[in-house]
Design a protein around this motif. Structure first.
Motif, PDB file in Angstrom:
ATOM      1  N   HIS A 157     -11.458  28.221 -20.504  1.00  0.00           N
ATOM      2  CA  HIS A 157     -10.378  27.193 -21.438  1.00  0.00           C
ATOM      3  C   HIS A 157     -10.649  26.032 -20.233  1.00  0.00           C
ATOM      4  N   PHE A 199     -10.532  31.819 -17.088  1.00  0.00           N
ATOM      5  CA  PHE A 199     -10.437  31.747 -18.713  1.00  0.00           C
ATOM      6  C   PHE A 199     -11.450  30.893 -18.987  1.00  0.00           C
ATOM      7  N   GLY A 225       0.460  31.228 -22.160  1.00  0.00           N
ATOM      8  CA  GLY A 225      -0.049  31.785 -23.124  1.00  0.00           C
ATOM      9  C   GLY A 225      -1.065  30.744 -23.766  1.00  0.00           C
ATOM     10  N   PHE A 226      -1.952  31.071 -24.760  1.00  0.00           N
ATOM     11  CA  PHE A 226      -2.737  30.251 -25.484  1.00  0.00           C
ATOM     12  C   PHE A 226      -1.867  30.103 -26.815  1.00  0.00           C
ATOM     13  N   GLU A 278      -3.101  32.473 -29.571  1.00  0.00           N
ATOM     14  CA  GLU A 278      -2.538  33.928 -29.357  1.00  0.00           C
ATOM     15  C   GLU A 278      -0.984  33.880 -29.559  1.00  0.00           C
ATOM     16  N   VAL A 330       2.543  26.882 -22.526  1.00  0.00           N
ATOM     17  CA  VAL A 330       1.612  26.988 -23.790  1.00  0.00           C
ATOM     18  C   VAL A 330       0.483  26.045 -23.782  1.00  0.00           C
ATOM     19  N   ILE A 331      -0.759  26.670 -23.808  1.00  0.00           N
ATOM     20  CA  ILE A 331      -1.968  25.927 -23.987  1.00  0.00           C
ATOM     21  C   ILE A 331      -2.652  25.831 -25.021  1.00  0.00           C
ATOM     22  N   GLY A 332      -2.728  24.414 -25.673  1.00  0.00           N
ATOM     23  CA  GLY A 332      -3.454  24.264 -26.711  1.00  0.00           C
ATOM     24  C   GLY A 332      -4.768  23.943 -26.676  1.00  0.00           C
ATOM     25  N   ASP A 333      -5.543  23.573 -27.573  1.00  0.00           N
ATOM     26  CA  ASP A 333      -6.967  23.040 -27.486  1.00  0.00           C
ATOM     27  C   ASP A 333      -7.223  22.148 -26.745  1.00  0.00           C
ATOM     28  N   VAL A 359      -7.579  25.865 -17.748  1.00  0.00           N
ATOM     29  CA  VAL A 359      -7.346  27.057 -16.909  1.00  0.00           C
ATOM     30  C   VAL A 359      -8.594  27.320 -16.073  1.00  0.00           C
TER      31      VAL A 359
END
Length: 305
Positions: free
Chosen positions: A163, A161, A191-192, A195, A215-218, A166
């Protein structure tokens, strides 16, 4: 094991559906040899039964959904992985809604309670194995999945990904019940944040939270407890693959190689494999625990994984 297995006792789960946001209860019941895994939508009158087979898959967006006669059950992959990982070949599943509860986002709660319920042989009915004889591959853009002959059931997954939290991850698993339960069952869905917010605006992921997903943030992982494994993402991808590929309807002998695969490509691989009757053989273990010789290559004697 050379005989088909079912549950030793009933076991019930209740929780929130990831996408519907509804509280749903399901009960696993023992089943006779040859039944396979069958879902029963008991909230519909009369109840609708749906066999957990690739032919009944009706959707693969964000999860795997099976359906029959207008009734559907979605997000089945974690439960299917748990049943496969616990060696359960036959089970009835009574469910009072259209989606399997997400629990904590992994297969671990299912595995833990299935183990507590126990298992038992379905008499002397032999377990059937699908042994891959020739490679089968599905490619879509930069995504790819294949299955090739192997002495074991093995899954290798390569994911990437754009990011920093990840990036790329790779892991390979030679399947065994113990290995799956110990090293993969607890890996959570992920998930991001952007999204997730978009999905909720479209009526999806209504039950999603930090309690049932990573959950993946910035800036990175939003979950306070962090990850359960340094490579939890790719472990979860392998977990999903076990559940999706279980819809072949047999225990598998083959090496699955995935690059950026998901539910859709997993399903397409199973469908393509089952079409290619020259690419596999359905066999039974001999009493001494070995598969027949000369299934995929003259030099192979397949040993039970």
């Amino acid at each position: 094991m050379i005989f088909q297995n079912t549950l030793g006792n009933k076991v019930t789960f209740s929780g929130i559906g990831l996408h519907t946001g509804k509280t749903i209860t399901l009960t696993l019941r023992p089943a006779e040899a040859g039944t396979g895994i069958v879902f029963h939508r008991v909230d519909i009158s009369p109840a609708v039964s749906i066999e957990a087979k690739a032919a009944n898959v009706v959707a693969t967006r964000l999860s795997t959904t099976i359906g029959h006669d207008g009734a559907t059950v979605s997000t089945i992959e974690h439960l299917m992985a748990a049943l496969y990982g616990c060696g359960i070949d036959n089970a009835h599943i009574d469910i009072d809604g259209p989606e399997v509860p997400i629990m904590d986002g992994s297969a671990a709660p299912f595995v833990e309670n299935i183990v507590k319920a126990g298992s038992k042989a379905c008499g002397k009915a032999p377990r059937k194995y699908l042994v891959v004889k020739k490679p089968v591959t599905v490619i879509e853009g930069d995504k790819r999945i294949s299955i090739i002959p192997s002495r074991h059931y093995k899954i290798s997954f390569d994911m990437e990904f754009a990011h920093p939290a990840v990036r790329s991850q790779f892991r390979s698993m030679v399947f065994s019940n113990d290995c799956f339960s110990r090293e993969f069952a607890a890996a959570r869905t992920f998930g991001f944040l952007a999204e997730v917010e978009m999905m909720k605006s479209h009526g999806l992921a209504l039950g999603g939270s930090l309690e049932n997903a990573v959950v993946i943030g910035d800036e990175g992982i939003l979950n306070e407890e962090g990850l359960r494994y340094p490579d939890e993402f790719v472990r979860h991808k392998i977990l999903d693959s076990v559940g999706d590929l279980a819809l072949a309807g047999y225990r598998l002998f083959g090496h699955v190689k995935s690059v950026k695969s998901g539910h859709d490509l997993n399903h397409k691989l199973v469908t393509e494999l089952l079409k290619r009757t020259d690419a596999y053989a359905i066999v039974e273990l001999a009493p001494e625990g070995v598969l027949p010789i000369n299934i995929a290559a003259p030099e192979f004697t397949y040993q039970a994984a």
